[in-house]
Design a protein around this motif. Sequence first.
Motif, PDB file in Angstrom:
ATOM      1  N   LEU A   1       0.852  -1.184   0.000  1.00 44.11           N
ATOM      2  CA  LEU A   1       0.000   0.000   0.000  1.00 44.11           C
ATOM      3  C   LEU A   1       0.890   1.237   0.000  1.00 44.11           C
TER       4      LEU A   1
ATOM      5  N   ASP B   1      -8.721   9.128   2.022  1.00 44.71           N
ATOM      6  CA  ASP B   1      -9.482   8.266   1.116  1.00 44.71           C
ATOM      7  C   ASP B   1     -10.725   8.981   0.590  1.00 44.71           C
TER       8      ASP B   1
ATOM      9  N   LEU C   1      -4.564   8.464  -1.059  1.00 48.58           N
ATOM     10  CA  LEU C   1      -5.189   8.205   0.232  1.00 48.58           C
ATOM     11  C   LEU C   1      -5.136   9.402   1.170  1.00 48.58           C
TER      12      LEU C   1
ATOM     13  N   ARG D   1      -6.910  -1.116   4.696  1.00 47.11           N
ATOM     14  CA  ARG D   1      -6.544  -1.202   3.290  1.00 47.11           C
ATOM     15  C   ARG D   1      -5.351  -2.121   3.079  1.00 47.11           C
TER      16      ARG D   1
ATOM     17  N   GLN E   1      -6.449  -5.693   3.273  1.00 49.03           N
ATOM     18  CA  GLN E   1      -7.125  -6.115   2.053  1.00 49.03           C
ATOM     19  C   GLN E   1      -6.108  -6.445   0.968  1.00 49.03           C
TER      20      GLN E   1
END
Length: 317
Positions: free
Chosen positions: A111, A215, A267, A311, A314
Amino acid sequence: MNSRHAVFVIDPPERLDPPTDTSLALMRELVGRDWQVHWTSLDGLCLRDGNPWAMTRPVRFPDAAELFGPSEPEEFDLSRAEMLFMRKDPPVDLAYLHAALILDRLPPRVLQINPAKTLHLHCEKLIPALFPALAPASLVSSDTHRLEDFLREQQHIVIKPLEDCSGHGVHELRRGDSNARPLLASLTQEGRRFLQAQRFLPEIQDGDKRVLLLDGEILGWVRRVPAPGDFRSNVNAGGRCLPCDLSENDRRICAMLSPWLRREGILLAGIDIVGDKVLEVNITSPSCLREINQLTGQRLETRIIDVLETRAGQGRT
């Protein structure tokens, strides 16, 4: 349990201002959640056989210290990280752009805050032009004659280099200023450097609003007021932060920008609003988190890391 790793690409520690630095607040929050946090600078990055690596140092905060302590460097495979924060302050020069190309080779499961490809593709000062209704009248050029014509047309303008931040190299010009031509020639480096010229917004006398978006959602905000005798509201240029309310128009502006930010994978962003216009959309190293915390009693870093942990989880899945 496997260790979770977060890497920060930042300026060297001696250039940081610990009481106001947003990156340090995010680091401390991650350390408090038992993440293995590392820092590096641009010169610590490398691409080895097509894979991004870095010479990193672990982040450990001595008791009551604002800044992390010294530590030994180690080679780190950046693909092992769950999160990578690219928070090197501008200038967005050739070294910065090459670093973004290296980080763009990271696997999708890492990320990135914010994505290297987006940092390479978009200039913070030019993003508002994607939303013509929100952008002041502006011209980007390296041609002093065009810039002088724009000054005559608008009467009162602000000029700024595209690659820098914190009010560096920003000047105010009025039609008839005797120093306009030599200043433009100097700043454009005789046509080798692009500048942005914008119509001067008189509302800046009351400051701008820095709105942080996480986000795509409004996270926090603050008014930044220029120092007496200056028009720049940047904190590093002497501006001071005051509490304020967000108007319906401010919220409308954020709602207009939100889908684009999400689509680009941004983000964390900082929107600078003056009146009904957006001057910049900060995506390299959005700041003012600590100032907002101080004025409101919040800990915005907690909300940021809550979202990023979700996030990152995920991505691993």
